[in-house]
Design an enzyme around this catalytic site. Structure first.
Site, PDB file in Angstrom:
ATOM      1  CG  HIS A 122      -1.722   1.195   1.449  1.00  0.00           C
ATOM      2  ND1 HIS A 122      -3.027   1.315   1.028  1.00  0.00           N
ATOM      3  CD2 HIS A 122      -1.408   2.364   2.052  1.00  0.00           C
ATOM      4  CE1 HIS A 122      -3.479   2.512   1.361  1.00  0.00           C
ATOM      5  NE2 HIS A 122      -2.515   3.181   1.990  1.00  0.00           N
ATOM      6  CD  GLU A 123       2.131   3.566   3.636  1.00  0.00           C
ATOM      7  OE1 GLU A 123       2.452   4.656   3.129  1.00  0.00           O
ATOM      8  OE2 GLU A 123       1.080   3.410   4.287  1.00  0.00           O
ATOM      9  CD  GLU A 185      -4.876   6.471   2.205  1.00  0.00           C
ATOM     10  OE1 GLU A 185      -4.375   5.340   2.072  1.00  0.00           O
ATOM     11  OE2 GLU A 185      -4.252   7.419   2.698  1.00  0.00           O
ATOM     12  CG  ASP A 189      -6.426   0.012   0.028  1.00  0.00           C
ATOM     13  OD1 ASP A 189      -5.362   0.047   0.679  1.00  0.00           O
ATOM     14  OD2 ASP A 189      -7.511   0.411   0.470  1.00  0.00           O
TER      15      ASP A 189
HETATM   16 ZN   LIG Z   1      -2.396   5.222   2.645  1.00  0.00          ZN
END
Ligand SMILES: [Zn+2]
Length: 279
Positions: A122-123, A185, A189
């Site tokens: 995710h990062e 976000e 994902d």
């Molecule tokens: Zn995030």
């Protein structure tokens, strides 16, 4: 990031350095070289402020996992670095241009390597999808950037407005470096779900770590759940994407006990809480 996408201890100096760098790019879209410069500046400052876990074994484990994920992502414009922060809050964050930091508590709370890979994927996604450059443009358009840049210029010039800087420094660190939209976000994902199988990891770890966050959030952790208003949407979207994917067989959930060894090592190094020292 997980908990609102900001390094917890970002304060005036880091923000000032980032913003000083930002002043250099105050016109036009953030280019790859500009983001690299911004990342170097921010990274230099943040390393002075965070308590890094300086243990070669743990670092190498996390760096190796990160390198696998980056390899799964294909050619990238940035050189990624992965580091471990001694901190008892579940969190992880990415600075511009590929500096990814994972808290010890995140490693300790991961139930298997696929969960830790989910967080890190995710990062990496925030960096690879250029969400930071998007933030730059978005904030420039709202005028927030200008206000913050003025404060940054004052600091760079030796102004004594320390109180204002501490106040706005934290704000700047959050607002500028790592506050992502809900869309970003979700995009991070999706990136993780797409890339993790190519790196050999089961993407379902991303969803199961959401459960971990939900459980820990109930224990008073300042949480991901409160900073992201629609966690159920996020879980559903991620689960749906995984369900639609053609996952190869034999994706890694565990890594033969290596994560457990690393977790035990962290406990020995920093104590059960994940952090033995003041922050
Ligand atoms: Zn995030």
């Amino acid at each position: 990031m997980w908990q609102g996408c900001s390094p917890r201890e970002t304060r005036g100096r880091a923000a000032a350095a980032a913003l000083a760098a930002l002043l250099l790019v105050a016109c036009g879209t953030l280019s790859i070289p500009q983001e690299r410069k911004l990342g170097q500046e921010a990274n230099r400052e943040i390393r002075r402020q965070l308590k890094l876990l300086r243990d070669r074994v743990v670092h190498d484990y996390v760096a190796h996992l990160g390198a696998n994920i980056v390899a799964g992502a294909g050619p990238q414009p940035f050189e990624y670095e992965f580091h471990v922060v001694e901190d008892d809050q579940i969190n992880a964050f990415a600075l511009p241009a590929g500096y990814v930091y994972v808290h010890t508590e995140t490693i300790l709370k991961a139930r298997n390597v696929s969960e830790l890979a989910g967080v890190m994927g995710h990062e990496v996604g925030h960096v690879a999808r250029r969400h930071i450059a998007q933030n730059y443009n978005r904030q420039r358009n709202t005028g927030i950037l200008h206000q913050v840049a003025v404060i940054g210029a004052g600091v760079a010039g030796g102004s004594a407005a320390a109180g204002a800087v501490n106040l706005l420094g934290g704000l700047a660190g959050v607002a500028y470096l790592n506050t992502f939209t809900r869309e970003a976000e979700a995009d991070a994902d999706a990136f993780a779900v797409d890339v993790l199988p190519r790196a050999g990891y089961d993407p379902r770890g991303l969803v199961s770590f959401f459960d971990t966050l939900a459980r820990e959030g109930g224990a008073g952790v300042p949480t991901f759940l409160s900073s992201h208003p629609a966690p159920k949407d996020r879980i559903q979207a991620t689960s749906a994407r995984i369900a639609a994917a053609q996952l190869p067989a034999n994706l890694a959930v565990n890594d033969g006990g290596r994560l457990e060894i690393i977790q035990q090592r962290i406990r020995l190094l920093v104590g059960e809480s994940g952090s033995s020292k003041q922050r």
